[in-house]
Design a protein around this motif. Structure first.
Motif, PDB file in Angstrom:
ATOM      1  N   TYR A 176     -11.268 -16.576   9.006  1.00 25.69           N
ATOM      2  CA  TYR A 176     -10.219 -17.087   9.897  1.00 25.69           C
ATOM      3  C   TYR A 176     -10.896 -17.746  11.093  1.00 25.69           C
ATOM      4  O   TYR A 176     -11.681 -17.096  11.803  1.00 25.69           O
ATOM      5  CB  TYR A 176      -9.295 -15.955  10.351  1.00 25.69           C
ATOM      6  CG  TYR A 176      -8.734 -15.159   9.199  1.00 25.69           C
ATOM      7  CD1 TYR A 176      -7.759 -15.686   8.373  1.00 25.69           C
ATOM      8  CD2 TYR A 176      -9.212 -13.868   8.915  1.00 25.69           C
ATOM      9  CE1 TYR A 176      -7.261 -14.964   7.302  1.00 25.69           C
ATOM     10  CE2 TYR A 176      -8.720 -13.142   7.844  1.00 25.69           C
ATOM     11  CZ  TYR A 176      -7.750 -13.689   7.041  1.00 25.69           C
ATOM     12  OH  TYR A 176      -7.259 -12.978   5.979  1.00 25.69           O
ATOM     13  N   GLU A 230     -13.444 -20.292  17.359  1.00 26.42           N
ATOM     14  CA  GLU A 230     -13.524 -18.833  17.394  1.00 26.42           C
ATOM     15  C   GLU A 230     -13.301 -18.286  15.985  1.00 26.42           C
ATOM     16  O   GLU A 230     -12.293 -18.586  15.348  1.00 26.42           O
ATOM     17  CB  GLU A 230     -12.477 -18.258  18.342  1.00 26.42           C
ATOM     18  CG  GLU A 230     -12.524 -16.733  18.413  1.00 26.42           C
ATOM     19  CD  GLU A 230     -11.499 -16.155  19.362  1.00 26.42           C
ATOM     20  OE1 GLU A 230     -11.432 -14.907  19.483  1.00 26.42           O
ATOM     21  OE2 GLU A 230     -10.741 -16.939  19.983  1.00 26.42           O
ATOM     22  N   LEU A 243     -12.455 -15.150  13.753  1.00 27.47           N
ATOM     23  CA  LEU A 243     -11.807 -13.857  13.905  1.00 27.47           C
ATOM     24  C   LEU A 243     -12.365 -12.852  12.905  1.00 27.47           C
ATOM     25  O   LEU A 243     -12.933 -13.234  11.871  1.00 27.47           O
ATOM     26  CB  LEU A 243     -10.292 -14.011  13.709  1.00 27.47           C
ATOM     27  CG  LEU A 243      -9.579 -14.995  14.646  1.00 27.47           C
ATOM     28  CD1 LEU A 243      -8.078 -14.964  14.393  1.00 27.47           C
ATOM     29  CD2 LEU A 243      -9.882 -14.685  16.093  1.00 27.47           C
ATOM     30  N   LEU A 251      -7.258  -8.397  10.346  1.00 29.43           N
ATOM     31  CA  LEU A 251      -6.515  -8.960  11.462  1.00 29.43           C
ATOM     32  C   LEU A 251      -5.462  -7.992  11.997  1.00 29.43           C
ATOM     33  O   LEU A 251      -4.952  -7.142  11.264  1.00 29.43           O
ATOM     34  CB  LEU A 251      -5.815 -10.255  11.034  1.00 29.43           C
ATOM     35  CG  LEU A 251      -6.705 -11.425  10.611  1.00 29.43           C
ATOM     36  CD1 LEU A 251      -5.834 -12.600  10.177  1.00 29.43           C
ATOM     37  CD2 LEU A 251      -7.634 -11.839  11.731  1.00 29.43           C
ATOM     38  N   MET A 282      -4.556  -9.555  18.038  1.00 26.96           N
ATOM     39  CA  MET A 282      -5.794 -10.322  17.962  1.00 26.96           C
ATOM     40  C   MET A 282      -5.494 -11.805  17.732  1.00 26.96           C
ATOM     41  O   MET A 282      -6.074 -12.689  18.376  1.00 26.96           O
ATOM     42  CB  MET A 282      -6.643  -9.756  16.815  1.00 26.96           C
ATOM     43  CG  MET A 282      -7.985 -10.388  16.607  1.00 26.96           C
ATOM     44  SD  MET A 282      -8.691  -9.746  15.064  1.00 26.96           S
ATOM     45  CE  MET A 282      -8.663  -7.970  15.391  1.00 26.96           C
ATOM     46  N   VAL A 283      -4.562 -12.097  16.822  1.00 29.51           N
ATOM     47  CA  VAL A 283      -4.193 -13.483  16.528  1.00 29.51           C
ATOM     48  C   VAL A 283      -3.486 -14.121  17.723  1.00 29.51           C
ATOM     49  O   VAL A 283      -3.747 -15.278  18.076  1.00 29.51           O
ATOM     50  CB  VAL A 283      -3.306 -13.536  15.268  1.00 29.51           C
ATOM     51  CG1 VAL A 283      -2.766 -14.941  15.048  1.00 29.51           C
ATOM     52  CG2 VAL A 283      -4.095 -13.080  14.052  1.00 29.51           C
ATOM     53  N   ALA A 334      -6.055 -15.107  20.374  1.00 25.17           N
ATOM     54  CA  ALA A 334      -6.882 -16.249  19.981  1.00 25.17           C
ATOM     55  C   ALA A 334      -6.102 -17.554  20.091  1.00 25.17           C
ATOM     56  O   ALA A 334      -6.630 -18.575  20.574  1.00 25.17           O
ATOM     57  CB  ALA A 334      -7.403 -16.055  18.558  1.00 25.17           C
TER      58      ALA A 334
END
Length: 711
Positions: free
Chosen positions: A680, A691, A693, A697, A701-702, A705
């Motif tokens: 990702y 970035e 990841l 996930l 976190m998503v 970002a």
């Protein structure tokens, strides 16, 4: 006889022009009009006919049609010989030889083209051939070769393209390329050039089909700072950004030398006539004198925008520790659990049997990790970009694993007993598991572990693929040790073994229950195979599964009988393996891309275009056999909060499918130092480093970002 039939057919079609002749007077059409096709440039195809003595071609009966991959302009034919034909009237003809020129633009990545060429001719003896169509294949030169030709000719191929002088523009005919698209490079400051493109009225220039190279000691070119372009729907390249008016684009310079020096700018661009022809890529070479001045930047080697991690980024001890932890976590992954559940039967027996079983299982795991890692390293060294899980991109491996799962399930269900083989499921649960069965269980656990990527495995595998072979194999062995560690502890630590339930009648029930995860695993593998090779492959493997069941059942019935029934049963089992070879040889089916709402299919060109447009991009590299990928899609990427986060950031969701071999996706994985999926990557609006990841996930976190990338 063939010549006589050809003459007779011509007589029926063109009777006014035909006279009685002997069949020996007429050549076969490929000898009368020998056709060859060549491509001196990517945008210029030449079709040459060598015409035999006593034969001629009609100009008005000649035509060329591209099969695909080539945007064509009108076919260019030289003036012919005036002739009054009995059938066609006043026409032009060619004798001895003639060359037709087809110009246009070839799609990127195309190396060969096919054209359907139509022509018709006659013989002086009074026989005319029927209209003839022939398909020819032409090899294209590389784009670099075309650019080199531009440099040699001074970029004046437009005269050939237009086929006339500039005076033809008064009649609406295409201008030569140096008049249709003027270019200047102006030294604005010691640290900046001004690139001036001037398309003539009625012409437009593609923004994203421009590349350049600056040749100067101590000076490097930055990225062109384009002004806003006009969106345009192009019949060849689709949705593009173009310039209809003159445009000035600054080009920053990075200088490590501040003295005055000469420079050479080599720039390639492409454009079209509105509602007219599309020109091949044009290269201009401009000599410049850069003045003294500017700020000297520190000298450093030019590096790609995205640099994969190197050995220096991760110490060896940390890579080994992460590998050990990743192997331990693999025991909790759903793709490994069906195989590991078999070990519960042996471990529940305890005692020396459990210790021996744990040792042989560990040896199987270690040998398999070393073998799979060694194969991947060897193939990568040979130039084939392969990552972790590459074996599950092979349909034959998928089919073989599905049949193995069926066989294990039949054993656990009591259809057949393998004694000390396979996974150690014997005729009775109180018998000892053999070394071969324990070893094979370790092998199977490693093979099916490929779809799962533990959180710590990514860094360790990346380290392995960028290290020396000896260190790489050591990393793979640590991964194997981590996978086998729980069983080693239970086998050799009496306190842990004592906590396991005692053997009893419950084990027979557990044995039968564990058959169903094996069947479900086989179903999942068949689903993956359907994605790779379609329904025909599934039918073949299902036939193989039926034959396998029949052969194992027959073998069990004849276990203590005569030799002949056992041989026949063995032949049936061998016949069940035929689909494994068949599906491996099957071609990838042609299937239309299934468009997901709000999802853009990955392509390097589309990603680059989105980044140039200043868009936030979330790239998801996945595969149907990747269990971790599917888990992330179900818990995060497939839910409404993720779609809301994309909308809030103004982001584009791009997905690449690595279920089957795809060199473009493999190259993307390598550019980010990844050795498999999931991967990702989030690209920010203002450029900079993307970035990457983690492989597991969370929504938070998503969200973080995407919000960071949108700033």
């Amino acid at each position: 006889m063939t010549r006589w039939l050809l003459a007779a057919l011509a007589a029926l079609l063109l009777s006014p022009a035909v006279k009685a002749v002997d069949e020996s007077d007429l050549l076969p059409i490929d000898e009368a009009f020998a056709l060859t096709a060549t491509a001196p440039e990517r945008g210029r195809i030449e079709f040459t006919w060598k015409i035999a003595d006593g034969y001629y071609l009609y100009k008005h009966r000649m035509g060329v049609q591209a099969v695909d991959g080539f945007k064509t302009n009108p076919l260019e034919l030289p003036a012919g010989i005036a002739y009054t034909d009995e059938f066609f009237g006043d026409v032009e003809t060619y004798r001895e030889s003639v060359t037709a020129v087809q110009t246009g633009a070839a799609a990127d990545g195309i190396t060969t083209l096919q054209f359907r060429v139509k022509y018709q001719g006659c013989a002086d003896v009074g026989v005319c051939y029927p209209p003839h169509t022939k398909t020819v294949t032409v090899d294209l030169p590389s784009a670099s070769a075309t650019g080199a030709l531009d440099a040699i000719t001074g970029g004046n191929r437009g005269d050939v393209l237009a086929g006339t002088d500039p005076a033809r523009a008064a009649g609406g005919l295409p201008l030569p390329e140096h008049q249709a698209f003027r270019f200047e490079a102006i030294v604005d400051t010691p640290e900046r050039l001004l690139l001036r493109f001037t398309p003539a009225p009625g012409y437009y220039l593609y923004r994203d089909r421009t590349t350049l190279q600056l040749e100067a000691n101590g000076v490097q070119a930055g990225e062109i700072q384009w002004p806003a372009a006009t969106p345009h729907r192009d019949e060849h390249f689709g949705d593009v950004q173009v310039f209809f008016e003159p445009v000035d684009a600054p080009l920053p310079l990075v200088r490590t030398a501040t003295t005055a020096l000469p420079a050479t700018l080599r720039i390639t661009f492409q454009g079209c006539q509105t509602d007219g022809i599309c020109y091949p890529p044009m290269t201009r070479v401009v000599a410049l004198d850069l003045p003294a001045g500017g700020t000297a930047a520190p000298v450093q080697d030019e590096a790609p925008r995205e640099t994969p991690p190197t050995r220096a980024a991760t110490p060896l001890w940390l890579a080994l520790l992460l590998a050990l932890g990743g192997g331990v976590v693999l025991n909790l992954m759903p793709c490994v659990l069906p195989v590991l559940s078999l070990k519960a039967l042996t471990l529940a027996q305890g005692g020396p049997n459990a210790r021996r079983s744990a040792v042989w299982y560990t040896l199987g795991v270690l040998a398999s990790f070393a073998a799979v890692g060694g194969i991947a390293l060897a193939l990568r060294q040979a130039g084939l970009a392969l990552g972790w899980g590459f074996q599950l991109q092979q349909p034959g491996v998928i089919a073989a694993l599905a049949l193995v799962m069926v066989a294990i399930g039949l054993s656990l269900s009591g259809v057949v007993s393998f004694g000390a083989s396979l996974a150690g499921a014997g005729q009775s649960l109180t018998e000892k598991s053999g070394p071969a069965g324990d070893f094979f269980t370790g092998v199977l656990a490693v093979v099916v572990a490929s779809p799962c990527t533990a959180p710590f495995m990514g860094t360790a595998l990346a380290f392995a693929f960028t290290s020396s072979p000896a260190i790489a194999i050591l990393v793979f062995l640590m991964l194997g040790l981590g996978l086998a560690l729980p069983f080693l502890l239970i086998g050799f630590v009496p306190a842990l073994a004592a906590r396991l339930p005692k053997p009893g009648a419950w084990m027979d029930t557990l044995k039968q229950v564990l058959a169903f995860p094996m069947y479900l695993t086989a179903v999942w593998l068949l689903w993956v195979l359907a994605k790779q090779r379609g329904a025909d492959a599934i039918g073949l493997v299902l036939v193989g599964a039926v034959l396998l069941g029949l052969g194992l059942w027959w073998w069990e019935k004849a276990r203590w009988g005569r030799l002949l029934p056992r041989l026949l049963a063995g032949l049936v089992v061998l016949a069940a393996l035929w689909p494994v070879l068949a599906v491996q040889r099957m071609p990838t089916p042609e299937r239309a891309a299934v468009a997901e709402e709000g999802v853009v299919a990955y392509s390097a060109e589309k990603l680059e275009q989105l980044r140039r447009d200043g868009r936030v991009v979330f790239v998801n590299m996945t595969a149907d056999w990747c269990v971790s990928c599917k888990a992330n899609e179900r818990t995060v990427l497939g839910r409404q909060p993720f779609r809301d986060a994309l909308e809030a950031a103004g982001a584009v969701y791009m997905k690449g499918d690595w279920t089957d071999v795809d060199p473009a996706i493999t190259a993307f994985l390598e550019s980010h130092g990844a050795v498999g999926v999931p991967l990702y990557v989030v690209y920010a609006r203002n450029g900079g480093e993307p970035e990457v990841l983690p492989t597991i996930l969370t929504q938070g976190m998503v969200d973080d970002a995407l919000a960071k990338a949108a700033r």
